[in-house]
Enzyme design. Structure first.
Site, PDB file in Angstrom:
ATOM      1  N   SER A 112      41.929  44.102  35.796  1.00 40.29           N
ATOM      2  CA  SER A 112      40.988  44.604  36.795  1.00 40.29           C
ATOM      3  C   SER A 112      39.568  44.615  36.231  1.00 40.29           C
ATOM      4  CB  SER A 112      41.414  46.008  37.228  1.00 40.29           C
ATOM      5  OG  SER A 112      42.732  46.006  37.729  1.00 40.29           O
ATOM      6  N   LEU A 113      38.742  45.488  36.792  1.00 39.13           N
ATOM      7  CA  LEU A 113      37.339  45.669  36.379  1.00 39.13           C
ATOM      8  C   LEU A 113      36.531  44.382  36.545  1.00 39.13           C
ATOM      9  CD1 LEU A 113      37.848  47.832  33.144  1.00 39.13           C
ATOM     10  CD2 LEU A 113      37.312  48.612  35.454  1.00 39.13           C
ATOM     11  N   CYS A 114      36.765  43.684  37.660  1.00 40.56           N
ATOM     12  CA  CYS A 114      35.990  42.468  37.944  1.00 40.56           C
ATOM     13  C   CYS A 114      35.485  42.487  39.388  1.00 40.56           C
ATOM     14  CB  CYS A 114      36.807  41.212  37.665  1.00 40.56           C
ATOM     15  SG  CYS A 114      38.471  41.210  38.353  1.00 40.56           S
ATOM     16  N   GLY A 115      35.080  43.676  39.835  1.00 39.27           N
ATOM     17  CA  GLY A 115      34.517  43.802  41.171  1.00 39.27           C
ATOM     18  C   GLY A 115      35.544  43.507  42.254  1.00 39.27           C
TER      19      GLY A 115
END
Length: 323
Positions: free
Chosen positions: A86-89
């Site tokens: 995750s953590l990719c908008g």
């Protein structure tokens, strides 16, 4: 109003988060650079193969294979590219939304059970499993480490199914990498091979910069256009007068699968670069938000400390007056 101790603890917490997001942004920037190099190394082969195949098909009117013939769709397959983490908008959310829309559309036409999903990436695999879709294997390793051999195996499997009539249409859902600040969500037909759409495909990519600001992208785009115009003056057209040996069917049976393999591998590289670009932008935004939050907390802390000092002085002055 929170106490000075609580504000100080929150400042320390935000500082720690900022260090993490800043480090993740630098890691994503480094990975993006490697992904851009991989695309850059692949592009000359892609451009030459497309030129040879399309010039050949344009020159030979009777050139046609089973892989470029459209037929009524009774069973379809979707190759969907996402990331493993995750953590990719909105990178994964956008892909999953388009996959859901495509499945719903096919479900109303041919039935949900007649749609096969080939998930490239753990996020889309988990979502497809949760939705109860017809998932054909797990290819999470490809999302982190693009591998041309595994792409060839997937393309060959789909090609055999298409040739045998088990599948009538195959589509790709992925992000086309245009620049560090722009990734275009794309849905295009993989099989049957549409040569016309391939000719109109967007090959514009900025593979030299990992800067995502709008101003820098405009500058790089204009500079790239000038360099392209300069190169086109020196480029000489290839000779497209082909002599077919041993026969047309044999040549097309070699060229068409190669174009399919290349199309799948290109989509994988585009998706990989888009993931790192999206994560880099998301982490840069998070770092900027942390900086703004730290500014507000420091201001609040200084105001609270000043108020506490003022209150202590008032207490001292008030006590001396009473005495």
């Amino acid at each position: 109003m929170p106490s000075l101790k609580e504000i100080k603890g929150r400042i320390a917490s935000v500082n720690s988060t900022r260090k993490i997001t800043s480090a993740m942004k630098m890691v994503a920037s480094s990975k993006l650079h490697h992904a851009q190099v991989a695309i850059q190394n692949m592009l000359p082969y892609e451009e030459m193969l497309e030129h040879i195949l399309k010039s050949f098909l344009a020159a030979e009117a009777e050139a046609q294979t089973i892989f470029d013939k459209e037929r009524p769709v009774k069973r379809a397959a979707l190759i969907v590219f996402s990331s493993n983490s995750s953590l990719c908008g909105g990178f994964n959310a956008n892909v999953i939304r388009m996959m859901t829309h495509a499945v719903d559309k096919y479900a109303s036409e041919i039935g949900r059970e007649n749609v096969e999903i080939y998930p490239i990436g753990r996020k889309v695999y988990e979502k497809a499993k949760k939705m109860g879709l017809n998932v054909q294997g797990e290819f999470a390793a490809l999302a982190d480490k693009p591998n041309v051999q595994q792409c060839i195996e997937i393309a060959r499997e789909l090609g055999e199914k298409f040739a045998d009539g088990q599948i009538d249409k195959v589509e790709l859902i992925y992000h086309h990498f245009k620049s560090a600040g722009s990734q275009i969500l794309t849905r295009k037909t993989f099989l049957p091979i549409d040569v016309e759409s391939e000719l109109k495909a967007d090959h514009e990519r900025d593979l030299t910069s990992v800067i995502a600001t709008k101003e820098s992208q405009e500058y790089l785009k204009k500079r790239g256009e000038r360099e392209t115009e300069k190169k086109q003056e020196d480029v000489k057209p290839l000779n497209d007068n082909f002599i077919v040996e041993p026969d047309m069917n044999t040549v097309l049976s070699q060229l068409m699968p190669k174009l399919a393999h290349l199309s799948l591998y290109t989509a994988l590289l585009d998706s990989n670069a888009s993931e790192h670009a999206a994560r880099m932008v998301a982490m840069q935004t998070a770092t900027d938000n942390a900086d703004e939050l730290l500014r507000q907390l420091n201001l609040q802390y200084n105001k609270g400390r000043q108020q506490a000092i003022t209150n202590e002085l008032l207490d001292i002055v008030g006590g001396s007056v009473n005495n």
